[in-house]
Design a protein around this motif. Structure first.
Motif, PDB file in Angstrom:
ATOM      1  N   GLY A 126       8.068   3.818 -11.964  1.00 50.93           N
ATOM      2  CA  GLY A 126       8.784   2.778 -11.236  1.00 50.93           C
ATOM      3  C   GLY A 126       8.022   2.320 -10.006  1.00 50.93           C
ATOM      4  N   ALA A 127       7.493   3.291  -9.240  1.00 47.53           N
ATOM      5  CA  ALA A 127       6.701   2.944  -8.058  1.00 47.53           C
ATOM      6  C   ALA A 127       5.418   2.229  -8.458  1.00 47.53           C
ATOM      7  N   LEU A 128       4.809   2.657  -9.574  1.00 46.67           N
ATOM      8  CA  LEU A 128       3.587   2.013 -10.044  1.00 46.67           C
ATOM      9  C   LEU A 128       3.850   0.564 -10.441  1.00 46.67           C
ATOM     10  N   PHE A 129       4.946   0.333 -11.157  1.00 45.46           N
ATOM     11  CA  PHE A 129       5.278  -1.050 -11.508  1.00 45.46           C
ATOM     12  C   PHE A 129       5.537  -1.885 -10.267  1.00 45.46           C
TER      13      PHE A 129
ATOM     14  N   ALA B  12       3.194   5.959  -5.663  1.00 48.03           N
ATOM     15  CA  ALA B  12       2.960   6.029  -7.110  1.00 48.03           C
ATOM     16  C   ALA B  12       1.878   7.041  -7.438  1.00 48.03           C
ATOM     17  N   GLY B  13       0.780   7.032  -6.676  1.00 46.39           N
ATOM     18  CA  GLY B  13      -0.298   7.995  -6.925  1.00 46.39           C
ATOM     19  C   GLY B  13       0.154   9.421  -6.720  1.00 46.39           C
ATOM     20  N   LEU B  14       0.903   9.681  -5.647  1.00 47.12           N
ATOM     21  CA  LEU B  14       1.388  11.035  -5.360  1.00 47.12           C
ATOM     22  C   LEU B  14       2.347  11.509  -6.449  1.00 47.12           C
TER      23      LEU B  14
ATOM     24  N   PRO C  14      10.302  17.221 -14.517  1.00 44.59           N
ATOM     25  CA  PRO C  14       9.087  16.403 -14.692  1.00 44.59           C
ATOM     26  C   PRO C  14       9.359  15.004 -15.228  1.00 44.59           C
ATOM     27  N   LEU C  15      10.383  14.866 -16.067  1.00 43.03           N
ATOM     28  CA  LEU C  15      10.703  13.548 -16.602  1.00 43.03           C
ATOM     29  C   LEU C  15      11.182  12.613 -15.501  1.00 43.03           C
ATOM     30  N   LEU C  16      12.037  13.102 -14.614  1.00 48.00           N
ATOM     31  CA  LEU C  16      12.536  12.268 -13.520  1.00 48.00           C
ATOM     32  C   LEU C  16      11.421  11.895 -12.553  1.00 48.00           C
ATOM     33  N   VAL C  17      10.524  12.852 -12.283  1.00 44.33           N
ATOM     34  CA  VAL C  17       9.399  12.558 -11.391  1.00 44.33           C
ATOM     35  C   VAL C  17       8.491  11.504 -12.015  1.00 44.33           C
ATOM     36  N   MET C  18       8.227  11.621 -13.314  1.00 41.50           N
ATOM     37  CA  MET C  18       7.367  10.641 -13.979  1.00 41.50           C
ATOM     38  C   MET C  18       8.028   9.271 -14.046  1.00 41.50           C
ATOM     39  N   MET C  19       9.342   9.233 -14.231  1.00 38.49           N
ATOM     40  CA  MET C  19      10.034   7.947 -14.239  1.00 38.49           C
ATOM     41  C   MET C  19       9.962   7.296 -12.855  1.00 38.49           C
ATOM     42  N   ALA C  20      10.110   8.102 -11.811  1.00 37.40           N
ATOM     43  CA  ALA C  20       9.971   7.569 -10.452  1.00 37.40           C
ATOM     44  C   ALA C  20       8.543   7.088 -10.211  1.00 37.40           C
TER      45      ALA C  20
ATOM     46  N   PRO D  89       0.803  -1.231   0.000  1.00 40.68           N
ATOM     47  CA  PRO D  89       0.000   0.000   0.000  1.00 40.68           C
ATOM     48  C   PRO D  89       0.830   1.273   0.000  1.00 40.68           C
ATOM     49  N   VAL D  90       2.026   1.214   0.599  1.00 38.38           N
ATOM     50  CA  VAL D  90       2.915   2.386   0.573  1.00 38.38           C
ATOM     51  C   VAL D  90       3.341   2.691  -0.865  1.00 38.38           C
ATOM     52  N   LEU D  91       3.680   1.651  -1.620  1.00 37.36           N
ATOM     53  CA  LEU D  91       4.067   1.858  -3.016  1.00 37.36           C
ATOM     54  C   LEU D  91       2.914   2.413  -3.836  1.00 37.36           C
ATOM     55  N   TRP D  92       1.696   1.927  -3.603  1.00 37.21           N
ATOM     56  CA  TRP D  92       0.535   2.470  -4.306  1.00 37.21           C
ATOM     57  C   TRP D  92       0.363   3.957  -3.994  1.00 37.21           C
ATOM     58  N   ALA D  93       0.520   4.328  -2.717  1.00 35.14           N
ATOM     59  CA  ALA D  93       0.361   5.726  -2.327  1.00 35.14           C
ATOM     60  C   ALA D  93       1.453   6.598  -2.939  1.00 35.14           C
TER      61      ALA D  93
END
Length: 239
Positions: free
Chosen positions: A208-211, A25-27, A199-205, A19-23
């Motif tokens: 990664g968290a979403l995966f 990734a969403g943020l 923004p690119l680095l944030v989206m890559m992170a 659940p931490v990873l889901w949170a």
């Protein structure tokens, strides 16, 4: 890491982590999307440059997910480890989705830049082959009724597909391709302006968290499914 190879330990460790990873990734997706839309237009590409913030992370995660699938397939095939097989199986669908997203957004980006939706460029073709490996892996598993045999056959295919990863990565360096070379990770540092780099680095992170969240959730579901199947088989034998 090897201690987590025990399914019980893995389930206990990942219960609070998932659940931490889901949170996270969403943020990160919210922040990354906001940064992507507030970034300035490119002087050549205009607003189409914003496709980069979806395309590049999707392509990177497509490669990383297949790397995870391949490594897990190795441990599954060599050591016959159930959790490794579950990890390989769980990585296939999200990896295929990321790769498909990279292909679609690449076409949307390429049309205004190159004047065509698709070319048989080395990078584009190798990414398409990567997607086909994902589809082949999932199809092979589902085509064989014996789950153990299907897992072994799919693991072999997963290992073969690892050959394609360096081809995808270095295709723009090895051949004269239409696709642009790397601009983020390259010798001499990135060529991206800071207004696009953040923004690119944030989206890559975020990707990664979403995966990680999807992968762990899928592995946990697969472990539970196998436990239910084992319990049913045991009860059938007792009956």
């Amino acid at each position: 890491m090897f201690g987590l190879a025990n399914p019980d330990r893995f389930m206990r460790f990942t219960r609070p982590l998932t659940p931490v990873l889901w949170a996270v990734a969403g943020l990160l997706l919210v922040v990354g999307t906001w940064l992507s839309f507030t970034a300035p237009e490119d002087y050549q590409q205009g607003d189409t440059v914003r496709i980069m913030f979806v395309h590049v992370p999707a392509a990177s995660l497509g490669l990383m997910a297949y790397g995870a699938l391949g490594v897990a397939s190795f441990f599954s095939l060599v050591f016959r480890h159930v959790l490794a097989d579950a990890a390989a199986r769980a990585a296939a669908l999200p990896g295929a989705v990321f790769t498909a997203l990279a292909l679609v957004t690449g076409s949307l980006w390429g049309q205004p830049m190159w004047g065509t939706w698709w070319v048989w460029d080395a990078r584009l073709t190798s990414v398409l082959v990567l997607f086909l490996f994902y589809v082949g892996y999932m199809a092979l598993r589902s085509a064989i009724d014996d789950e153990a045999r299907g897992a072994r056959a799919a693991a072999v295919l997963g290992l073969v597909g690892l050959i394609n990863l360096p081809i995808v990565k270095f295709s723009v360096d090895w051949w004269n391709t239409l696709h642009q070379p790397a601009s983020l990770l390259r010798m001499g540092g990135t060529s991206l302006d800071s207004s696009y780099l953040a923004p690119l680095l944030v989206m890559m992170a975020a990707y990664g968290a979403l995966f990680g969240a999807v992968w762990l959730t899928a592995i946990r579901a697969e472990v539970r499914r196998r436990r239910v199947m084992t319990l049913r088989a045991r009860r059938a034998m007792e009956a």
